[in-house]
Motif scaffolding. Structure first.
Motif, short mmCIF file in Angstrom:
data_model
loop_
_atom_site.label_atom_id
_atom_site.label_comp_id
_atom_site.label_asym_id
_atom_site.label_seq_id
_atom_site.Cartn_x
_atom_site.Cartn_y
_atom_site.Cartn_z
N PHE A 27 -2.29 5.90 -4.21
CA PHE A 27 -2.00 5.27 -2.92
C PHE A 27 -0.51 5.33 -2.60
O PHE A 27 -0.10 5.74 -1.51
CB PHE A 27 -2.49 3.82 -2.94
N GLY A 28 0.32 4.91 -3.55
CA GLY A 28 1.76 4.84 -3.30
C GLY A 28 2.38 6.20 -3.07
O GLY A 28 3.20 6.39 -2.15
N THR A 29 2.02 7.19 -3.89
CA THR A 29 2.59 8.52 -3.75
C THR A 29 2.18 9.14 -2.42
O THR A 29 3.01 9.76 -1.72
CB THR A 29 2.15 9.42 -4.90
N ALA A 30 0.90 8.99 -2.05
CA ALA A 30 0.43 9.54 -0.77
C ALA A 30 1.10 8.83 0.42
O ALA A 30 1.49 9.48 1.39
CB ALA A 30 -1.08 9.41 -0.68
N MET A 52 6.32 8.36 -7.23
CA MET A 52 5.42 8.78 -8.30
C MET A 52 5.95 8.40 -9.67
O MET A 52 5.23 7.87 -10.51
CB MET A 52 5.20 10.29 -8.20
N PHE A 53 7.24 8.64 -9.90
CA PHE A 53 7.84 8.30 -11.19
C PHE A 53 7.75 6.80 -11.47
O PHE A 53 7.42 6.37 -12.57
CB PHE A 53 9.30 8.74 -11.23
N LEU A 54 8.04 5.99 -10.46
CA LEU A 54 8.02 4.54 -10.64
C LEU A 54 6.61 4.02 -10.89
O LEU A 54 6.40 3.13 -11.72
CB LEU A 54 8.64 3.85 -9.43
N LEU A 55 5.64 4.56 -10.18
CA LEU A 55 4.27 4.09 -10.33
C LEU A 55 3.58 4.68 -11.55
O LEU A 55 2.49 4.23 -11.93
CB LEU A 55 3.45 4.42 -9.07
N VAL A 262 -5.61 25.22 0.88
CA VAL A 262 -6.33 24.32 1.80
C VAL A 262 -5.50 24.08 3.06
O VAL A 262 -6.02 24.12 4.19
CB VAL A 262 -6.65 22.99 1.09
N LEU A 263 -4.20 23.83 2.88
CA LEU A 263 -3.34 23.58 4.03
C LEU A 263 -3.15 24.82 4.89
O LEU A 263 -2.91 24.72 6.10
CB LEU A 263 -1.98 23.06 3.56
N SER A 264 -3.26 26.00 4.29
CA SER A 264 -3.16 27.22 5.08
C SER A 264 -4.34 27.35 6.04
O SER A 264 -4.20 27.89 7.14
CB SER A 264 -3.12 28.45 4.16
N VAL A 265 -5.49 26.84 5.63
CA VAL A 265 -6.67 26.85 6.49
C VAL A 265 -6.64 25.69 7.48
O VAL A 265 -7.00 25.84 8.65
CB VAL A 265 -7.95 26.79 5.62
N TRP A 266 -6.19 24.53 7.04
CA TRP A 266 -6.20 23.32 7.87
C TRP A 266 -4.85 22.61 7.75
O TRP A 266 -4.70 21.64 7.02
CB TRP A 266 -7.34 22.41 7.42
N PRO A 267 -3.83 23.09 8.46
CA PRO A 267 -2.50 22.48 8.36
C PRO A 267 -2.43 21.15 9.10
O PRO A 267 -2.33 21.11 10.33
CB PRO A 267 -1.58 23.52 9.00
N SER A 268 -2.54 20.08 8.37
CA SER A 268 -2.57 18.74 8.97
C SER A 268 -1.89 17.77 8.02
O SER A 268 -2.06 17.86 6.80
CB SER A 268 -4.02 18.31 9.23
N LEU A 269 -1.13 16.83 8.60
CA LEU A 269 -0.47 15.83 7.77
C LEU A 269 -1.50 14.93 7.09
O LEU A 269 -1.32 14.54 5.94
CB LEU A 269 0.48 14.98 8.63
N GLY A 270 -2.61 14.65 7.78
CA GLY A 270 -3.66 13.85 7.17
C GLY A 270 -4.28 14.54 5.98
O GLY A 270 -4.52 13.91 4.93
N VAL A 276 -2.64 14.99 -1.73
CA VAL A 276 -1.74 14.36 -2.68
C VAL A 276 -2.40 13.12 -3.29
O VAL A 276 -2.25 12.84 -4.49
CB VAL A 276 -0.40 14.00 -2.01
N ALA A 277 -3.14 12.36 -2.48
CA ALA A 277 -3.85 11.19 -3.01
C ALA A 277 -4.90 11.61 -4.04
O ALA A 277 -5.03 10.98 -5.10
CB ALA A 277 -4.50 10.41 -1.87
#
Length: 361
Positions: A27-30, A52-55, A262-270, A276-277
């Motif tokens: 959750f935190g890293t994402a 990420m390092f802290l969590l 995956v992002l190359s097919v569907w480039p979206s911030l979501g 990453v999550a």
């Protein structure tokens, strides 16, 4: 008619505290990555790395002053390293010796029991600012401010993550690595010096290459990975250090390649945030075990770091075309070469400098 209770075989259940920490890491890293991408300041990918390092630490209910310490440590290392620049530009030998001494003490701090997060961030701050500052003052100021902003945002998101997903109230706080009481013996300090020198042998030659090449501003992600490798090999045996370096780079690189496709097919911030999550859930299950850390937690932590450091700068290229893909794989290729050098450096160093306390071969 009496009924008879039936019971099936016991199903192993993951301890609640470990599950909470895995979920908090993801959750935190994402969240940190989403904020950094949405705002988009200079080198914004630093924020999710710090979160990420802290969590990834097995901390229960950490105090806000701990997160403040992380920000202060990185800020001091970033702006304190400015003093090396005139020497590196005009008195190269003196500047190099002082820089080597500063890096050695950053590794020594971790090796003798200090926080690995603080040690890693200080190393990153020193390496990036010195490498970039010898090329361009304007780029240096941008990198310095980006590092400090990233540290502040990453630490705040980590603190929020602990507030949103706290450990169970009945659990006593677990000690983080390096918090064990007791005064180090002379042998322990000698081993710490040995580990610090080995880490320096991994990081310093690559940093010198960047200082001479003038390509440091374009390859900051590689410098972050190299700085982290120095901390990764700190206390491990030769074989374990080599395995950890190779596997963390391979696993993190593979995860980055999958996410990139995956992002190359569907480039979206979501979609990016979701990937990453999911990676946080995958790596987190291999970082935490019970109330502490998994046996190979360090390897998986640096694998997660590798994924973020490889992927995030490529996503910031934003076009997702052939040029961005070429830069992505070029950066991944450089990670591979840096890892192979680090493995070779560890073997050569240990062959000529035996760890204190080990019997002679």
């Amino acid at each position: 008619m009496p009924t008879r209770a039936t019971s099936g075989p016991a199903i192993p259940v993951r301890p609640d505290i470990a599950s909470t920490r895995v979920l908090r890491l993801a959750f935190g890293t994402a969240l940190s990555l989403w904020i950094s991408q949405a705002v988009g300041w200079s080198i914004s990918f630093i924020a999710p790395i710090i979160t990420m390092f802290l969590l990834a630490l097995p901390l229960s209910r950490p105090q806000p002053k701990f997160f403040l310490l992380v920000v202060v440590a990185l800020t001091l290392s970033v702006y304190g390293s400015f003093v090396f620049l005139p020497l590196l530009l005009h008195q190269e030998l003196v500047g190099l010796l002082l820089l080597s001494l500063a890096l050695f003490h950053a590794f020594y701090f971790t090796a003798k029991g200090g926080s690995p997060v603080v040690g890693t961030l200080v190393t990153v701050g020193l390496a990036l600012t010195v490498a970039v500052g010898t090329v361009s003052v304007d780029a240096l100021l941008g990198v310095a401010s980006g590092l400090v902003v990233g540290a502040a945002i990453g630490s705040v998101v980590a603190l929020i993550s602990h507030l949103v997903l706290p450990d169970r109230a009945l659990e006593p706080p677990a000690k983080a690595a390096g918090d064990a009481p007791g005064t180090p013996s002379s042998v322990d300090l000698a081993q710490a010096r040995h580990s610090a020198m080995r880490s320096l042998a991994v990081v310093l030659p690559i940093l010198l290459w960047f200082l001479l090449s003038g390509a440091s501003a374009a390859n900051m992600a590689v410098m972050i990975k190299v700085s982290a490798m120095g901390q990764e090999v700190s206390q491990q045996s030769t074989r374990n250090a080599a395995k950890s370096l190779l596997f963390s780079t391979f696993a993190g690189g593979l995860a980055a390649v999958i996410a990139w496709q995956v992002l190359s097919v569907w480039p979206s911030l979501g979609v990016y945030t979701l990937l990453v999550a999911l990676a946080g859930l995958f790596f987190g299950q291999r970082i935490f075990a019970g109330r502490g850390l998994h046996e190979h937690a360090s390897t998986w932590t640096y694998a997660f770091l590798t994924m973020i450091v490889v992927l995030a700068p490529a996503v910031l290229d934003s076009d997702f075309g052939s040029a961005a893909g070429a830069r992505f794989y070029d950066r991944l290729f450089m990670f591979g070469w840096a890892t192979l050098y680090a493995v070779g450096a560890v073997y050569v160093f240990d062959a000529f400098w035996r760890r204190p306390g080990e019997p002679a071969k």
